[in-house]
Design a protein around this motif. Structure first.
Motif, PDB file in Angstrom:
ATOM      1  N   THR A  48       0.845  -1.194   0.000  1.00 42.62           N
ATOM      2  CA  THR A  48       0.000   0.000   0.000  1.00 42.62           C
ATOM      3  C   THR A  48       0.878   1.241   0.000  1.00 42.62           C
ATOM      4  OG1 THR A  48      -1.799  -1.091   1.207  1.00 42.62           O
ATOM      5  CG2 THR A  48      -1.732   1.325   1.292  1.00 42.62           C
ATOM      6  N   VAL A  49       0.501   2.228  -0.780  1.00 42.86           N
ATOM      7  CA  VAL A  49       1.181   3.520  -0.798  1.00 42.86           C
ATOM      8  C   VAL A  49       0.154   4.614  -0.552  1.00 42.86           C
ATOM      9  CG1 VAL A  49       0.982   3.681  -3.329  1.00 42.86           C
ATOM     10  CG2 VAL A  49       2.631   5.117  -2.115  1.00 42.86           C
ATOM     11  N   VAL A  50       0.521   5.581   0.295  1.00 45.37           N
ATOM     12  CA  VAL A  50      -0.306   6.762   0.528  1.00 45.37           C
ATOM     13  C   VAL A  50       0.441   7.957  -0.048  1.00 45.37           C
ATOM     14  CG1 VAL A  50      -1.462   8.229   2.202  1.00 45.37           C
ATOM     15  CG2 VAL A  50      -1.225   5.780   2.658  1.00 45.37           C
ATOM     16  N   PHE A  51      -0.135   8.582  -1.052  1.00 35.20           N
ATOM     17  CA  PHE A  51       0.456   9.788  -1.638  1.00 35.20           C
ATOM     18  C   PHE A  51      -0.076  11.009  -0.903  1.00 35.20           C
ATOM     19  CE2 PHE A  51       0.728   7.045  -5.519  1.00 35.20           C
ATOM     20  CZ  PHE A  51       2.108   7.104  -5.675  1.00 35.20           C
ATOM     21  N   ILE A  52       0.832  11.818  -0.381  1.00 32.86           N
ATOM     22  CA  ILE A  52       0.448  13.100   0.213  1.00 32.86           C
ATOM     23  C   ILE A  52       0.581  14.155  -0.872  1.00 32.86           C
ATOM     24  CG2 ILE A  52       0.919  14.804   1.996  1.00 32.86           C
ATOM     25  CD1 ILE A  52       2.329  12.574   3.576  1.00 32.86           C
ATOM     26  N   ILE A  53      -0.538  14.742  -1.267  1.00 36.19           N
ATOM     27  CA  ILE A  53      -0.535  15.719  -2.347  1.00 36.19           C
ATOM     28  C   ILE A  53      -1.315  16.954  -1.916  1.00 36.19           C
ATOM     29  CG2 ILE A  53      -0.292  13.983  -4.155  1.00 36.19           C
ATOM     30  CD1 ILE A  53      -3.273  14.216  -4.710  1.00 36.19           C
ATOM     31  N   SER A  54      -1.245  17.973  -2.743  1.00 31.81           N
ATOM     32  CA  SER A  54      -2.045  19.171  -2.552  1.00 31.81           C
ATOM     33  C   SER A  54      -3.317  19.060  -3.377  1.00 31.81           C
ATOM     34  CB  SER A  54      -1.244  20.400  -2.989  1.00 31.81           C
ATOM     35  OG  SER A  54      -2.081  21.518  -3.144  1.00 31.81           O
ATOM     36  N   ARG A  55      -4.389  19.634  -2.895  1.00 33.65           N
ATOM     37  CA  ARG A  55      -5.635  19.650  -3.675  1.00 33.65           C
ATOM     38  C   ARG A  55      -5.410  20.313  -5.037  1.00 33.65           C
ATOM     39  NH1 ARG A  55      -9.744  16.341  -1.663  1.00 33.65           N
ATOM     40  NH2 ARG A  55      -9.818  16.530   0.606  1.00 33.65           N
ATOM     41  N   LYS A  56      -4.451  21.247  -5.091  1.00 34.97           N
ATOM     42  CA  LYS A  56      -4.206  21.992  -6.324  1.00 34.97           C
ATOM     43  C   LYS A  56      -3.706  21.089  -7.448  1.00 34.97           C
ATOM     44  CE  LYS A  56      -2.927  26.193  -3.789  1.00 34.97           C
ATOM     45  NZ  LYS A  56      -1.814  27.133  -3.471  1.00 34.97           N
ATOM     46  N   ILE A  57      -3.025  20.005  -7.081  1.00 34.73           N
ATOM     47  CA  ILE A  57      -2.467  19.133  -8.117  1.00 34.73           C
ATOM     48  C   ILE A  57      -3.173  17.780  -8.172  1.00 34.73           C
ATOM     49  CG2 ILE A  57      -0.213  20.255  -7.951  1.00 34.73           C
ATOM     50  CD1 ILE A  57       0.767  17.692  -6.471  1.00 34.73           C
ATOM     51  N   GLU A  58      -4.294  17.657  -7.486  1.00 33.37           N
ATOM     52  CA  GLU A  58      -4.947  16.355  -7.375  1.00 33.37           C
ATOM     53  C   GLU A  58      -5.259  15.737  -8.732  1.00 33.37           C
ATOM     54  OE1 GLU A  58      -8.891  14.240  -5.344  1.00 33.37           O
ATOM     55  OE2 GLU A  58      -8.562  16.409  -5.131  1.00 33.37           O
ATOM     56  N   ASP A  59      -5.902  16.482  -9.602  1.00 34.00           N
ATOM     57  CA  ASP A  59      -6.326  15.912 -10.886  1.00 34.00           C
ATOM     58  C   ASP A  59      -5.142  15.516 -11.754  1.00 34.00           C
ATOM     59  OD1 ASP A  59      -8.946  16.243 -10.138  1.00 34.00           O
ATOM     60  OD2 ASP A  59      -9.223  18.123 -11.241  1.00 34.00           O
ATOM     61  N   VAL A  60      -4.158  16.404 -11.879  1.00 40.57           N
ATOM     62  CA  VAL A  60      -3.014  16.104 -12.733  1.00 40.57           C
ATOM     63  C   VAL A  60      -2.174  14.988 -12.137  1.00 40.57           C
ATOM     64  CG1 VAL A  60      -1.456  17.841 -11.734  1.00 40.57           C
ATOM     65  CG2 VAL A  60      -1.143  17.126 -14.101  1.00 40.57           C
ATOM     66  N   PHE A  61      -2.086  14.916 -10.811  1.00 40.70           N
ATOM     67  CA  PHE A  61      -1.309  13.853 -10.174  1.00 40.70           C
ATOM     68  C   PHE A  61      -1.962  12.500 -10.387  1.00 40.70           C
ATOM     69  CE2 PHE A  61       0.303  11.149  -6.861  1.00 40.70           C
ATOM     70  CZ  PHE A  61       1.637  11.511  -6.741  1.00 40.70           C
ATOM     71  N   LYS A  62      -3.262  12.448 -10.189  1.00 39.57           N
ATOM     72  CA  LYS A  62      -3.963  11.175 -10.375  1.00 39.57           C
ATOM     73  C   LYS A  62      -3.882  10.728 -11.831  1.00 39.57           C
ATOM     74  CE  LYS A  62      -7.206  11.460  -6.501  1.00 39.57           C
ATOM     75  NZ  LYS A  62      -8.614  11.577  -6.076  1.00 39.57           N
ATOM     76  N   GLU A  63      -4.011  11.661 -12.754  1.00 33.20           N
ATOM     77  CA  GLU A  63      -3.967  11.301 -14.170  1.00 33.20           C
ATOM     78  C   GLU A  63      -2.593  10.790 -14.574  1.00 33.20           C
ATOM     79  OE1 GLU A  63      -4.618  13.380 -18.577  1.00 33.20           O
ATOM     80  OE2 GLU A  63      -5.209  14.434 -16.750  1.00 33.20           O
ATOM     81  N   ALA A  64      -1.540  11.442 -14.057  1.00 33.15           N
ATOM     82  CA  ALA A  64      -0.185  11.098 -14.476  1.00 33.15           C
ATOM     83  C   ALA A  64       0.424   9.950 -13.681  1.00 33.15           C
ATOM     84  CB  ALA A  64       0.719  12.330 -14.346  1.00 33.15           C
ATOM     85  N   ILE A  65      -0.020   9.777 -12.427  1.00 34.13           N
ATOM     86  CA  ILE A  65       0.650   8.820 -11.543  1.00 34.13           C
ATOM     87  C   ILE A  65      -0.332   7.857 -10.878  1.00 34.13           C
ATOM     88  CG2 ILE A  65       2.094   8.584  -9.487  1.00 34.13           C
ATOM     89  CD1 ILE A  65       3.312  11.314 -10.158  1.00 34.13           C
ATOM     90  N   GLY A  66      -1.223   8.387 -10.056  1.00 33.91           N
ATOM     91  CA  GLY A  66      -2.028   7.554  -9.179  1.00 33.91           C
ATOM     92  C   GLY A  66      -2.886   6.526  -9.886  1.00 33.91           C
ATOM     93  N   ASN A  67      -3.610   6.934 -10.909  1.00 29.00           N
ATOM     94  CA  ASN A  67      -4.501   6.004 -11.594  1.00 29.00           C
ATOM     95  C   ASN A  67      -3.729   4.862 -12.242  1.00 29.00           C
ATOM     96  OD1 ASN A  67      -6.560   7.716 -10.852  1.00 29.00           O
ATOM     97  ND2 ASN A  67      -6.765   8.672 -12.859  1.00 29.00           N
ATOM     98  N   ARG A  68      -2.568   5.175 -12.767  1.00 26.04           N
ATOM     99  CA  ARG A  68      -1.747   4.146 -13.425  1.00 26.04           C
ATOM    100  C   ARG A  68      -1.148   3.178 -12.412  1.00 26.04           C
ATOM    101  NH1 ARG A  68       3.424   4.828 -14.328  1.00 26.04           N
ATOM    102  NH2 ARG A  68       3.266   7.087 -14.119  1.00 26.04           N
TER     103      ARG A  68
END
Length: 306
Positions: A48-68
């Motif tokens: 399991t990995v927990v990514f600590i991110i900012s709400r400001k980058i949530e969409d771009v982070f999930k699209e580029a990293i998290g979802n994959r």
């Protein structure tokens, strides 16, 4: 004993780098630094990995990293926001940055109740680093004191020629137990050696090349979250009074307090891996070349997740 979890600090917007460096490719097929970290972490045993991110980058982070990456490992998210402070405090006027690495880690408090490792999203730690810290976390629990760990690196292997860096300067005893870790926020490389300043360059203090440093690869039990939360109000009180725009709650500050209070010990783990990082845009070429060489040697598959 519950299985260790990996916590990845990825909330920074890469201001010095000039972009969202967490999604800048460094592998032959557009792999990111975090791809290699998650690949190595999974091989070490993390599930399991927990990514600590900012709400400001949530969409771009999930699209580029998290979802994959969610196809290969269980992915969770925590959000570091500047407003996430105790209700008796308010954000100082003009403050734009969150409150530091320990503030970031506090955001996972409601998500995990197991041992956990902490890393930076934009640092390349190496295979053995994840293995040694996973094995430690999976085999050590708190007893009369808290038992934490960290993977150390040599200072000379963590600096850049392209600007200044922040590093946790460590001292250890003969048993590889951490004695102190001091955050130096402005370290530079000069022709006559590595030095740090605490007064915006008016004076410089030399550092030995082989000084042990923390690169925020820590191993904690859940007790750390409890202690960090308890100490946060006192930090805020001092920071708002003395450094309202830039004061930061660093992980080493809590570790040092617990060491001084004899509540914890920290085992300094060794790894043969070399650390690589992209603090500035000009650092990227060195990381790309290093990953290419490791891939050519068979340490990583060319297409990482296939």
């Amino acid at each position: 004993m519950k299985k260790p979890v990996l916590v990845v600090m990825a909330a920074g917007l890469g201001s010095r780098y000039g972009g969202l460096k967490q999604i800048d490719p460094i592998g032959n097929h557009s792999q990111l630094i975090i791809d290699y970290s998650i690949y190595d972490a999974k091989a070490a045993g993390f599930e399991t990995v927990v990514f600590i991110i900012s709400r400001k980058i949530e969409d771009v982070f999930k699209e580029a990293i998290g979802n994959r990456l969610s196809k290969y490992i269980n992915v969770k998210y925590a959000f570091q926001e500047i407003e996430n402070i105790p209700k008796e405090f308010s954000v100082p006027e003009g403050r734009v940055k969150p409150w530091g690495t320990c503030h970031a880690v506090l955001s996972v408090m409601d998500l995990i109740d197991s041992p956990f490792a902490v890393i930076n999203a934009d640092d390349f730690y190496g295979k053995q680093s994840f293995k040694v810290i996973y094995d430690y976390l999976a085999s050590h629990d708190d007893d009369s004191i808290y038992h934490y760990s960290m993977v150390s690196y040599l200072l000379k292997n963590t600096v850049t020629e392209n600007g200044h860096v922040a590093r946790g300067i460590c001292t250890c005893d003969e048993n590889r137990k951490l004695v102190t870790v001091t955050e130096r926020t402005h370290i530079e490389t000069f022709s006559d050696g590595i030095k740090f300043t605490e007064d915006d360059g008016k004076t410089w203090t030399p550092l030995e090349d082989n000084t042990l440093v923390s690169m925020n690869l820590w191993g904690f039990t859940p007790s750390f979250l409890k202690e960090a939360k308890a100490g946060f109000p006192e930090f805020l009180k001092n920071a708002i009074a003395n450094n309202p725009l830039k004061g930061e709650y660093f992980l080493p500050s809590v570790v040092n307090r617990l060491l001084e209070e004899k509540k914890a010990d920290v085992t300094v783990l060794e790894s043969p891996d070399k650390w690589y990082g992209v603090t500035y845009a000009a650092d990227k070429e060195k990381v790309v070349n290093a990953v290419a060489k490791m891939t050519a040697k068979g340490m990583y598959p060319d297409k990482l997740w296939e």
